[in-house]
Each structure stands twice: as structure tokens, then as C-alpha cells.
Design an enzyme around this catalytic site. Structure first.
Site, PDB file in Angstrom:
ATOM      1  N   ASP A   1      -5.701   0.046  -3.482  1.00 40.85           N
ATOM      2  CA  ASP A   1      -5.072   1.129  -2.749  1.00 40.85           C
ATOM      3  C   ASP A   1      -5.009   0.680  -1.292  1.00 40.85           C
ATOM      4  OD1 ASP A   1      -3.934   3.528  -2.022  1.00 40.85           O
ATOM      5  OD2 ASP A   1      -5.441   4.759  -3.017  1.00 40.85           O
ATOM      6  N   TRP A   2      -4.112   1.282  -0.537  1.00 44.22           N
ATOM      7  CA  TRP A   2      -3.833   0.807   0.814  1.00 44.22           C
ATOM      8  C   TRP A   2      -5.063   1.033   1.714  1.00 44.22           C
ATOM      9  CZ3 TRP A   2      -0.532  -0.427  -2.426  1.00 44.22           C
ATOM     10  CH2 TRP A   2       0.701  -0.981  -2.135  1.00 44.22           C
TER      11      TRP A   2
END
Length: 744
Positions: free
Chosen positions: A224-225
Site C-alpha cells: 500500500d502507498w
């Protein structure tokens, strides 16, 4: 594996992190690729990009979010939606769409519940697999997220989800397993949080042992970012691609670790090879032809939205005692609530789509009913003075009093639920409830339409004759809602999550969202309807509930076990009404007298079946053998318990229509006897059990005394029996029993 021999160490390291917010890096012979947000549409940002939906993105079809689509109980429809999203991604030259999300709805408070499918892992897994198959049918990759146990927004970047082995396997990982094994997504996105103390991004048990070795995942794991805590540790654990791109610092850390010998270059080659393979797969997609058929995709969004609407209640009213819905064609209608004019059709955050168009219920009603419909806002959806709020309410009440039927739109605003924060309660705004009370006082023929991404309390349920759960329905939700209210579409959706009476009744109440970096999943296996059923607790509307404008009757089911060990159940279902309709046939199983803790019933199969008025459909439901298994903590593997299973055919988890019993052959579990084994385990042992009974139980005991003694002593460790001479068992005899049992 892609040949990386021509690449330098630095080039290989560069393939494992992004070039910018949305793109990967290129290397000789390996193209860059673009990943963009989903999951209910394409969010391709036109500029540099951000992760909170703040910058504009290209226009795209906003389909109903997951909370709505799950209510269709129809993976074929999910696949059609996924295919449409894949088409739009291909036209925009996007390699991977970041979705779907299949995290379990542990608590109704989770701010991101609108992006997730269900409180049940089977439903979430089957629907998620449909979406993945659809997206990837267009040569575009899906990214299954957020792996794993990402069930809250509070402290989401650091919190440890502390979960026991059985609920982790049986509840929180099972939907992911279903999607991976059935649909093989191109990528899996790891979550921000920790699982039992270890960051998901650097957990080899999660990313390699479970995901790859056990489930057979052969794609790429992306973060995930901003989820990566330690880049080198993450690479070793099985994280292949860090997103977004940074300043090159983490690439340099990988290069340095290889050069100083602390990181095996083969580990880097493995991750770089997966990134290169993904880029090659995306490049192999034929060029998409455009332009997009915007109207066709909007029509699909409208169909999907109508199929997602749950008719919660529809009582008869008036002298004719006919159900209030569908609305009478000649009735005058007071349309009340700002959500009817300004629809809230999606959640906030990274999934926020720039829709190609937006339908409102007001416009759709006006188009079909003309001047029979009049509108009043009723309440503000943002800050307003008390005087303005009072004026809006008075106008709405006056309108309701002058019309045959009042249709009142209530719901949650963007400020009340979004990615990034959790809700603090499940109540609608007081001013909305006060308005409803006032409308009911002047017009009892009132329909409530709810607009919300997660469940809300419905304290008015007993007083309102008709209630429609319309979720967040995407860009065509306004028209779809009118289609259902007017009878153009016969509602067929079912609740994918229980609607409780109050927050205090919910499974995670008291242990959500945790404190000091930890959240304890104290409810264990009993998530959603499993919790309410286990406690025989009353709910407002149960899991799987939903009404139709027709009625269905169920025949006698027949069950058999096929050669693969799957349970095959057939049941005739008849549409006994005068309208064509779609019934969601649900199959639940239960195992009375189980050796392990279980919920009274669990969803194991379902089918959405279109049945013409007066017709009967022979519905087949298949329960996979592996779906009957529990996670045996003694041997760390799935085990199917043998014996009789109760099969319940139902219209909801609380509306059981028919039942049948089937005998299932169980898996053998060989647990070696040790001095720590209990007396009860010895007594139930097929070889030494009879010997133990003979040695311990006196033949002169009164009837029932043997059973009483066994019950009192069944948890006693056998290695300690020698300390009690009165038991008549020596240490040597215990050792002999252990040897005899293990030899057999």
C-alpha cells in the site's frame, strides 16, 4: 522468471520501487507501467497525483461501491462490472487497477467499510473473485487488497491487529484465499498495519508461507502507498514492489545490503523478476480501441445499482392493505431530503471517482412522474443556522401533509464516513431523525430511503411502513432508486452485513479501535451474524435479509456428497407471485456437538436465481469440502470434522425455509500421546481408551459414577496421575499407555 542477466544491480533494485506516485521504473527491455486506484471505477489522476482523491482524475464510470455490490450476492454481475472497469483501464493504458478490497467488516465503525464487501468471508471471497476475473479478462491486472486484517482506519499505519490463529485463518484470511485460488489476481497489496506484532509489509509468514507456499499465488506483491517500514526486510519477506516512488534511498539500501552480504542477490532477483514479468504481461495486452461507450457503461451502472438495493421492509397500508411499494402509479409524492437532489453515491478518499455523469433521484422521479412529485430539502447536509434548519424542516412537513406518500431520503454525509478515519457511532444525524418523526406525524404513508456506506441504526423501523437500504450506489444510483421505488425493477438484493439495534450490540464493541498500538480481536470467530446468532440476540435486520415484490416458496432439499467430497444440494424454489423476480437462495451449515467452537450457522453457498412468475427453478448449491474445514491449532492445518452436518436452505440467516442432514467423512488427525495429554484424550483414544477405563473405574461403582469421575478428570494431564496412588496408575503404566497408543 524474466531474464535479468543483462541488468546491473542498481537497475534490478530500481524495478522494485516506483518512479513516481503511479508509475513503476523502466529498465533496458522492461517498460514502465501505471497502477491506479479503483476499486469501483477507474481513478486515473491527470496530474502528479495524490492518494486521498484530492486532485482531479479523468472521467470514468462510477459503479456502485463494494458495500452495495455485495448485496447482489451475484458474482456474475460483479464480473461484468469488473470487465467494464478493465475496459476503461485498458483504454487509459493502465496496467493494474488497485482493487478489490475484501477485508472483513469487523465493526460497522470502520471508515472504509463502503470499500469492503461483507462481514462474511465466503461472500466477500466469491464476490471479490468475480471482480478480479472481470478486470483481468481485459488484459488489466487487479490488486487484491488490503492483505491482511486491515479492519479500521484509526492508527492504520501502525496498529497491530492481534488475532488468534483460528479467527485469523477462518475469518480474516479466508476471503483472500478464495480470491487467490479462484481468480489468481496479478497482484496482491499488503496492508499498512501489523498482524500480531509484525508489519504486513515485512511478514514472511503472511507474504510467502501463506500467500505463495500454501495458496499458490504466482503474482507480484505491492505495498500500500507508504506501507513499507523496512525496505530490505520487506524484500526478504516477499514484498516485490514498494509504492510510491521515493528519492532512491530505499533502492540504495537494497544495493548496499547485497554488496555487504546481508541480502542474498537471489532475493532481489526474485522480486525484480516478478516486477519485470508483470510489466511484460501488461505490455502484451492488445491496444484498446476507443472511445469508451459511456452510455453503455452508465446503463450497466444503473442495472448494478438497482440490483444492489435492499428492500428492508414493505408493510401493507391503507384500506386496501396493500404494500406501500411499489408506489401507486397515480399517487402524489413528497420527495424529501437533500440526498434526493444531491446524491451521495460514493465514499471519500483514494477510491473517489470523477463520474462521467450523475443521476439524481429528483431528476429521475420528475422524468417519470412529472408534477405528481414535489421536492423539499428537509434538512441541510452541511453546517446551517438553527433558523435555516427549522425552515427547511417546516417546508418538508407541510409538503408531506399535502401528498399521498412521503419518500424521505436519509443518510450519512462525506464528513461522517471516509477513508482516513473511523466513525464514532452508527446513528443518523438528530435533525434527520427529528424531521422523520415530524413527517410521520402528518403522513403515515412514508418510505425511508437510506444513503450510507456502512450500516446505520434504524430506531424508526417499527414506525415506518417501508424502508429501502440504498447504500452508496454509484453515478446511476438516483435513477436506479426510482426504478425500484416505482416497480420498474423488482428488488432482489440481500444484506451483506447485519443491521444491529445499537452499537453496543456489535461484536467488536469494547475492543475497537484498541489502544497504544494494539487492537485485540476479542470476539474471535464470532464476527457479524455469527456473533448475534451465537448469543441469540435480536437484530434490526439480519444478514441475508431482503424483500421482493413477489414471493417465493421452497421445496424439500436433497443433499449428497460427490466423489470430491463436496456437498451438493438441490432444492426447488417457486415464484408464487405475479411478478418475475430474483431470489437469493442461501445455504448455511451447522455442526451440532462439534469438537471445536463454532457458530450456530455459517454461509457456505448461495445463488441468485431469476425465476419467472409461477415458475419453479431447481437450484443447485455446492458446498466445497474445504469450506467445511476449521483450522486445527494442534496440527496447524485445515481439518474437516466428520459426522452429521445440518444443511439449512434460507432466505436469510434468520429465515430458514428448509433443512436436510448430510454425513461427512472427516479428516484423520493423529496427535501423538505425551505426558501432557489429558485423561479425556486417553479415554477417547481408539486403542488405549478401553484399557484406561478398566484401570481407573471400579466395577463396584454405582451406575453413573464412572461417567461422573471421567467428567471430573477428563482435563487432568496423564503424566501427573502417578502422583496420586489412589488412582491406581503408576508412572510406568502411563508410559506404557503412551507407547501403546503411539505404536498403534
Amino acid at each position: 522468471m524474466t531474464d535479468l542477466t543483462s541488468l546491473t544491480l542498481e537497475q534490478k533494485a530500481s524495478l522494485t520501487s516506483g518512479a513516481d506516485f503511479w508509475h513503476t521504473k523502466q529498465a533496458p527491455g522492461i517498460p514502465a507501467m501505471m497502477l491506479t486506484d479503483g476499486p469501483h471505477g477507474l481513478r486515473k489522476q491527470a496530474g502528479a497525483g495524490d492518494h486521498l482523491g484530492l486532485d482531479d482524475s479523468v472521467p470514468a464510470t462510477c459503479f456502485p461501491p463494494a458495500a452495495a455490490i455485495a448485496s447482489t450476492f451475484d458474482p456474475a454481475l460483479a464480473e461484468r462490472i469488473g470487465s467494464a472497469i478493465g475496459v476503461e483501464a485498458a483504454i487509459e493504458d493502465v496496467a493494474v487497477v488497485l482493487g478489490p478490497g475484501v477485508n472483513l467488516k469487523r465493526s460497522p465503525l470502520c471508515g472504509r467499510n463502503f470499500e469492503y464487501l461483507s462481514e462474511d468471508p465466503l461472500l466477500a471471497g466469491v464476490m471479490g473473485a468475480g471482480l478480479v476475473r472481470g478486470i483481468q479478462s481485459q488484459g488489466v491486472g487487479a490488486s487484491l487488497k488490503h492483505f491482511a486484517a486491515n479492519n479500521q482506519e484509526t492508527d492504520r499505519m501502525r496498529v497491530s491487529a492481534d488475532i488468534d490463529a483460528r479467527p485469523l485463518r477462518e475469518m480474516y484470511l479466508r476471503a483472500f484465499e478464495r480470491v487467490v485460488t479462484d481468480a489468481q489476481p496479478w497482484t496482491v497489496m499488503c496492508s499498512y498495519n501489523r498482524v500480531n506484532g509484525v508489519y504486513a509489509s515485512e511478514d514472511p509468514w503472511l507474504l510467502t508461507q501463506v500467500l505463495r507456499d500454501e495458496w499458490g499465488f504466482d503474482g507480484l506483491v505491492v505495498s500500500d502507498w507508504g506501507a513499507v517500514n523496512d525496505r530490505v526486510a520487506a524484500l526478504v519477506a516477499g514484498l516485490d514492489l514498494e509504492m510510491p516512488g521515493g528519492d532512491g534511498t530505499t533502492d540504495a539500501q537494497i544495493v548496499a545490503a547485497v554488496r555487504d552480504g546481508s541480502l542474498d542477490e537471489a532475493v532481489l532477483d526474485r522480486a525484480a523478476g516478478r516486477a519485470a514479468a508483470l510489466a511484460g504481461k501488461a505490455q502484451a495486452r492488445p491496444a484498446a480501441s476507443g472511445p469508451l461507450d459511456v452510455e453503455a457503461h452508465h446503463a450497466l451502472a444503473r442495472e448494478a445499482a438497482a440490483r444492489s438495493i435492499v428492500l428492508l421492509k414493505n408493510d401493507p397500508v391503507g384500506e386496501g392493505r396493500q404494500p406501500l411499494l411499489p408506489l401507486a402509479p397515480d399517487a402524489s409524492i413528497a420527495l424529501i431530503g437533500e440526498f434526493a437532489r444531491t446524491p451521495r453515491f460514493q465514499g471519500g478518499g483514494s477510491s473517489h471517482i470523477n463520474p462521467s455523469r450523475v443521476d439524481s433521484a429528483l431528476d429521475a422521479f420528475t422524468a417519470v412522474a412529472g408534477d405528481r412529485v414535489a421536492f423539499a430539502a428537509g434538512f441541510p447536509v452541511s453546517r446551517a443556522s438553527a433558523a435555516d434548519t427549522e425552515t427547511l424542516g417546516a417546508e418538508a412537513v407541510a409538503l408531506a401533509a399535502s401528498r399521498d406518500i412521503a419518500v424521505v431520503f436519509l443518510g450519512l454525509t462525506d464528513a461522517e464516513e471516509s477513508e482516513g478515519f473511523d466513525r464514532e457511532h452508527i446513528d443518523l444525524a438528530p435533525r434527520q431523525l427529528e424531521l422523520l418523526d415530524a413527517v410521520l406525524a402528518v403522513n403515515p404513508n412514508t418510505v425511508v430511503v437510506l444513503s450510507n456506506g456502512a450500516v446505520v441504526a434504524v430506531p424508526f423501523a417499527e414506525r415506518v411502513p417501508a424502508i429501502v437500504e440504498a447504500w452508496l450506489l454509484g453515478q446511476a444510483g438516483g435513477s436506479a432508486t426510482v426504478d425500484v421505488l416505482t416497480g420498474v425493477v423488482n428488488p432482489s438484493a440481500r444484506l451483506a452485513e447485519t443491521i444491529p439495534h445499537r452499537l453496543e450490540d456489535t461484536p467488536a464493541f469494547g475492543s475497537f479501535p484498541g489502544s497504544f498500538g494494539h487492537v485485540r480481536y476479542g470476539e474471535g470467530l464470532f464476527v457479524g451474524y455469527r456473533w448475534y446468532d451465537q448469543r441469540r440476540m435480536d437484530v434490526a435486520f439480519p444478514f441475508g435479509h431482503g424483500l421482493s415484490y413477489t414471493r417465493f416458496s421452497y421445496g424439500t432439499p436433497k443433499a449428497s456428497v460427490n466423489e470430491s467430497g463436496d456437498v451438493v444440494v438441490r432444492v426447488p424454489v417457486t415464484n408464487a407471485g405475479e411478478r418475475d423476480g430474483r431470489e437469493v437462495v442461501q445455504l448455511y451449515t451447522g455442526r451440532a456437538g462439534s469438537a471445536v467452537e463454532r457458530a450456530p450457522r455459517e454461509l457456505k453457498a448461495f445463488a441468485s436465481v431469476l425465476i419467472a412468475a409461477g415458475a419453479t427453478a431447481d437450484v443447485e448449491l455446492v458446498v466445497r469440502r474445504e469450506d467445511l474445514a476449521y483450522w486445527d491449532i494442534r496440527v496447524d492445518r485445515w481439518v474437516v470434522e466428520g459426522g452429521p452436518y445440518r444443511i439449512e436452505i434460507a432466505a436469510s440467516s434468520r429465515d430458514i425455509r428448509a433443512g436436510v442432514q448430510v454425513d461427512v467423512v472427516g479428516d484423520e488427525v493423529h496427535q501423538p500421546l505425551t505426558r501432557d495429554s489429558s485423561l479425556g484424550e486417553l479415554l477417547s483414544h481408539p486403542i488405549v481408551g478401553a484399557i484406561v477405563r478398566e484401570q481407573l473405574m471400579d466395577a463396584d461403582d454405582e451406575p453413573g459414577e464412572d461417567d461422573l469421575m471421567a467428567k471430573m478428570m477428563e482435563s487432568f494431564p496423564i503424566g501427573r496421575l502417578g502422583a496420586f496412588p489412589s488412582m491406581g496408575v503408576t508412572r510406568e503404566q502411563v508410559d506404557a499407555l503412551i507407547e501403546a497408543g503411539n505404536a498403534g
